[in-house]
Scaffold this motif. Sequence first.
Motif, PDB file in Angstrom:
ATOM      1  N   LYS A 173      -0.965 -13.208   2.767  1.00 43.03           N
ATOM      2  CA  LYS A 173      -1.758 -14.259   2.126  1.00 43.03           C
ATOM      3  C   LYS A 173      -2.413 -15.174   3.153  1.00 43.03           C
ATOM      4  O   LYS A 173      -2.017 -15.231   4.312  1.00 43.03           O
ATOM      5  N   VAL A 174      -3.406 -15.924   2.678  1.00 38.62           N
ATOM      6  CA  VAL A 174      -4.075 -16.938   3.502  1.00 38.62           C
ATOM      7  C   VAL A 174      -3.014 -17.822   4.154  1.00 38.62           C
ATOM      8  O   VAL A 174      -2.059 -18.254   3.494  1.00 38.62           O
ATOM      9  N   GLY A 175      -3.146 -18.031   5.454  1.00 42.01           N
ATOM     10  CA  GLY A 175      -2.215 -18.888   6.187  1.00 42.01           C
ATOM     11  C   GLY A 175      -1.062 -18.138   6.843  1.00 42.01           C
ATOM     12  O   GLY A 175      -0.400 -18.675   7.719  1.00 42.01           O
ATOM     13  N   ASP A 176      -0.795 -16.886   6.403  1.00 45.46           N
ATOM     14  CA  ASP A 176       0.242 -16.094   7.052  1.00 45.46           C
ATOM     15  C   ASP A 176      -0.161 -15.794   8.492  1.00 45.46           C
ATOM     16  O   ASP A 176      -1.352 -15.668   8.800  1.00 45.46           O
ATOM     17  N   GLU A 177       0.836 -15.678   9.366  1.00 40.30           N
ATOM     18  CA  GLU A 177       0.567 -15.326  10.762  1.00 40.30           C
ATOM     19  C   GLU A 177       0.650 -13.819  10.939  1.00 40.30           C
ATOM     20  O   GLU A 177       1.556 -13.168  10.433  1.00 40.30           O
ATOM     21  N   LEU A 178      -0.307 -13.290  11.665  1.00 39.10           N
ATOM     22  CA  LEU A 178      -0.358 -11.874  11.999  1.00 39.10           C
ATOM     23  C   LEU A 178      -0.105 -11.761  13.494  1.00 39.10           C
ATOM     24  O   LEU A 178      -0.784 -12.413  14.296  1.00 39.10           O
ATOM     25  N   LYS A 179       0.890 -10.971  13.883  1.00 36.47           N
ATOM     26  CA  LYS A 179       1.209 -10.772  15.298  1.00 36.47           C
ATOM     27  C   LYS A 179       1.248  -9.278  15.575  1.00 36.47           C
ATOM     28  O   LYS A 179       1.964  -8.539  14.905  1.00 36.47           O
ATOM     29  N   LEU A 180       0.461  -8.842  16.549  1.00 39.28           N
ATOM     30  CA  LEU A 180       0.389  -7.434  16.918  1.00 39.28           C
ATOM     31  C   LEU A 180       0.591  -7.290  18.420  1.00 39.28           C
ATOM     32  O   LEU A 180       0.190  -8.159  19.198  1.00 39.28           O
ATOM     33  N   THR A 181       1.202  -6.186  18.811  1.00 42.12           N
ATOM     34  CA  THR A 181       1.297  -5.846  20.221  1.00 42.12           C
ATOM     35  C   THR A 181       0.812  -4.417  20.391  1.00 42.12           C
ATOM     36  O   THR A 181       0.845  -3.617  19.449  1.00 42.12           O
ATOM     37  N   GLY A 182       0.373  -4.096  21.568  1.00 39.18           N
ATOM     38  CA  GLY A 182      -0.090  -2.743  21.819  1.00 39.18           C
ATOM     39  C   GLY A 182      -0.510  -2.585  23.262  1.00 39.18           C
ATOM     40  O   GLY A 182      -0.206  -3.420  24.118  1.00 39.18           O
TER      41      GLY A 182
ATOM     42  N   ASP B 164      -6.750 -13.386   1.832  1.00 38.23           N
ATOM     43  CA  ASP B 164      -5.647 -12.543   1.392  1.00 38.23           C
ATOM     44  C   ASP B 164      -5.970 -11.088   1.724  1.00 38.23           C
ATOM     45  O   ASP B 164      -7.126 -10.660   1.625  1.00 38.23           O
ATOM     46  N   LEU B 165      -4.930 -10.327   2.111  1.00 42.35           N
ATOM     47  CA  LEU B 165      -5.115  -8.908   2.414  1.00 42.35           C
ATOM     48  C   LEU B 165      -4.474  -8.057   1.323  1.00 42.35           C
ATOM     49  O   LEU B 165      -3.518  -8.478   0.668  1.00 42.35           O
ATOM     50  N   PRO B 166      -4.986  -6.834   1.138  1.00 45.95           N
ATOM     51  CA  PRO B 166      -4.454  -5.958   0.095  1.00 45.95           C
ATOM     52  C   PRO B 166      -2.974  -5.597   0.288  1.00 45.95           C
ATOM     53  O   PRO B 166      -2.307  -5.209  -0.658  1.00 45.95           O
ATOM     54  N   ASN B 167      -2.455  -5.733   1.516  1.00 47.15           N
ATOM     55  CA  ASN B 167      -1.057  -5.359   1.779  1.00 47.15           C
ATOM     56  C   ASN B 167      -0.074  -6.453   1.360  1.00 47.15           C
ATOM     57  O   ASN B 167       1.122  -6.331   1.594  1.00 47.15           O
ATOM     58  N   GLY B 168      -0.573  -7.545   0.770  1.00 49.34           N
ATOM     59  CA  GLY B 168       0.293  -8.612   0.291  1.00 49.34           C
ATOM     60  C   GLY B 168       0.327  -9.848   1.177  1.00 49.34           C
ATOM     61  O   GLY B 168       0.872 -10.875   0.784  1.00 49.34           O
TER      62      GLY B 168
END
Length: 53
Positions: free
Chosen positions: A26-35, A20-24
């Motif tokens: 949770k475990v299992g959520d997908e994180l997608k970033l571009t840059g 879990d991350l402090p920003n809300g």
Amino acid sequence: MHRGNETEIAIDYEATLAIDLPNGMKVGDELKLTGQSVFTFEGDKIIALKDIS
């Protein structure tokens, strides 16, 4: 893209959270970033790296 002594690459990153991350998120959520990352070369060496997200 390559111009002069710089090369720019696009970054697509995906991950599934293991904690879990402090920003809300949770475990299992997908994180997608571009840059982008810009590499600056001098001769055959990388002398600078700038990440843009």
